[in-house]
Design a protein around this motif. Structure first.
Motif, mmCIF file in Angstrom:
data_model
loop_
_atom_site.group_PDB
_atom_site.id
_atom_site.type_symbol
_atom_site.label_atom_id
_atom_site.label_comp_id
_atom_site.label_asym_id
_atom_site.label_seq_id
_atom_site.Cartn_x
_atom_site.Cartn_y
_atom_site.Cartn_z
ATOM 1 N N THR A 188 0.838 -1.123 -0.052
ATOM 2 C CA THR A 188 -0.322 0.278 0.390
ATOM 3 C C THR A 188 1.028 1.382 0.016
ATOM 4 O O THR A 188 1.735 1.657 0.480
ATOM 5 N N ASP A 189 0.524 2.494 -0.681
ATOM 6 C CA ASP A 189 0.702 3.507 -0.317
ATOM 7 C C ASP A 189 -0.493 4.747 0.328
ATOM 8 O O ASP A 189 -0.928 4.917 -0.400
ATOM 9 N N THR A 190 -0.269 5.070 1.734
ATOM 10 C CA THR A 190 -1.491 6.353 1.957
ATOM 11 C C THR A 190 -1.383 7.223 1.889
ATOM 12 O O THR A 190 -2.417 7.970 2.111
ATOM 13 N N ARG A 206 -4.645 9.135 0.183
ATOM 14 C CA ARG A 206 -5.071 9.911 1.269
ATOM 15 C C ARG A 206 -5.133 11.673 1.140
ATOM 16 O O ARG A 206 -6.476 12.048 1.043
ATOM 17 N N ASP A 233 -7.899 0.728 2.306
ATOM 18 C CA ASP A 233 -6.514 0.448 2.124
ATOM 19 C C ASP A 233 -5.719 -0.578 2.428
ATOM 20 O O ASP A 233 -4.956 -1.440 1.624
ATOM 21 N N ASN A 293 -6.507 -0.115 -2.435
ATOM 22 C CA ASN A 293 -5.476 0.452 -2.318
ATOM 23 C C ASN A 293 -4.810 0.770 -3.847
ATOM 24 O O ASN A 293 -4.401 2.296 -4.065
#
Length: 295
Positions: free
Chosen positions: A77-79, A82, A128, A136
């Motif tokens: 993932t790469d949050t 957001r 995510d 995500n």
């Protein structure tokens, strides 16, 4: 060389450049492709339109997730995405539509919607960490490619729900008139996919459908979407006890029986269950194929 001849040469070159630009198809840039690539292909037929993928719960859930089915390992993932995620409310004639939007709400080149199944909500499509981080990845693909991702709530899987989703599509299509629009439907959400296909407004506007562990509907053959040759992708687990894989495979083959060259693909995840396609579908590969075939 006369001025007039040079002038016409410049005009011709400019026209050629414009034509080439118009003819170019959007292609999504890679995002963690190595982590989300399909496992081995076990078999395929129909010139590759039908593919059986090797799925293994021990590898594809237990090794991929930090907490099985609840939290994927961080590398998936790469949050940071957001930062371009908003929880919104759109007031429409069909009712208020709560939805999460990720990416460009105006001037997007591509719009993807995810319609959840029974018991889901708009939050499922933007989580995510569940489904192996696949949502995500979709969010990042849209954000990094000038696109918009929408995950809405809706009251039912009938005409009211379809009307609200159609109103949502209409609103964002007006904000991004050049966008290709793809609707992905998980499980019972597929009832809305087929309803959108038969409506005059959305059936004439959407550019692709993705059915993920979902159902079939023969009304599609009389729809504006079918007449426009809108690409259809099916992802199904071979051990899906909610919607049996044999029924969905039969429907996929019935599309090709009607029109041999129809743009449709079927990915069967061998030993996969009901939620497997949402976890395992390669969003980038599938959407790039759809973009290349979209009306």
């Amino acid at each position: 060389m006369s001025f007039r001849f040079r002038f016409f040469c410049v005009l011709a070159t400019a026209a050629a450049l414009v034509s080439a630009a118009q003819g170019q198809t959007l292609s999504l840039k890679p995002f963690k492709d190595d982590l989300f690539a399909y496992p081995a292909t076990l078999s395929s037929d129909t010139n590759g339109a039908y593919t059986v993928i090797d799925y293994r719960e021990m590898r594809d859930i237990n090794q991929r997730d930090e907490v099985p089915e609840r939290r994927v390992h961080p590398q998936y993932t790469d949050t940071g995405v957001r930062k371009v995620q908003q929880d919104l409310l759109l007031k429409t004639d069909a009712g208020d539509v709560r939805h999460v939007a990720v990416g460009k709400t105006k001037g997007a080149g591509i719009i993807v919607l995810y319609l959840h199944g029974q018991g889901g909500s708009r939050k499922q499509g933007v989580d995510d960490f569940t489904f192996g981080g696949n949502f995500n990845r979709l969010k990042n693909l849209m954000a990094e490619n000038g696109g918009l991702y929408l995950s809405p709530d809706f009251p039912d899987f009938g005409d009211t729900g379809a009307a609200q989703v159609a109103a949502l599509i209409d609103h964002y299509a007006e904000q991004s008139p050049g966008a290709k629009i793809f609707v992905a439907c998980g499980s019972m959400g597929g009832a809305l996919c087929w309803k959108l296909a038969v409506r005059k407004d959305t059936g004439g506007r959407i550019n692709g459908l993705l059915l993920l562990g979902s159902l079939w509907d023969e009304s599609f053959f009389a729809s504006p979407a079918f007449k426009r040759r809108v690409p259809v992708f099916f992802g199904q687990g071979s051990h899906d006890v909610v919607f049996p894989v044999a029924n969905q495979e039969a429907f996929f083959r019935s599309i090709l029986a009607k029109t041999k060259s129809y743009p449709t693909r079927f990915v069967r995840f061998e030993t996969g269950t009901h939620g497997t396609p949402i976890r395992m579908t390669d969003w980038r590969g599938t959407l790039n194929w759809m973009l290349s075939k979209a009306p």
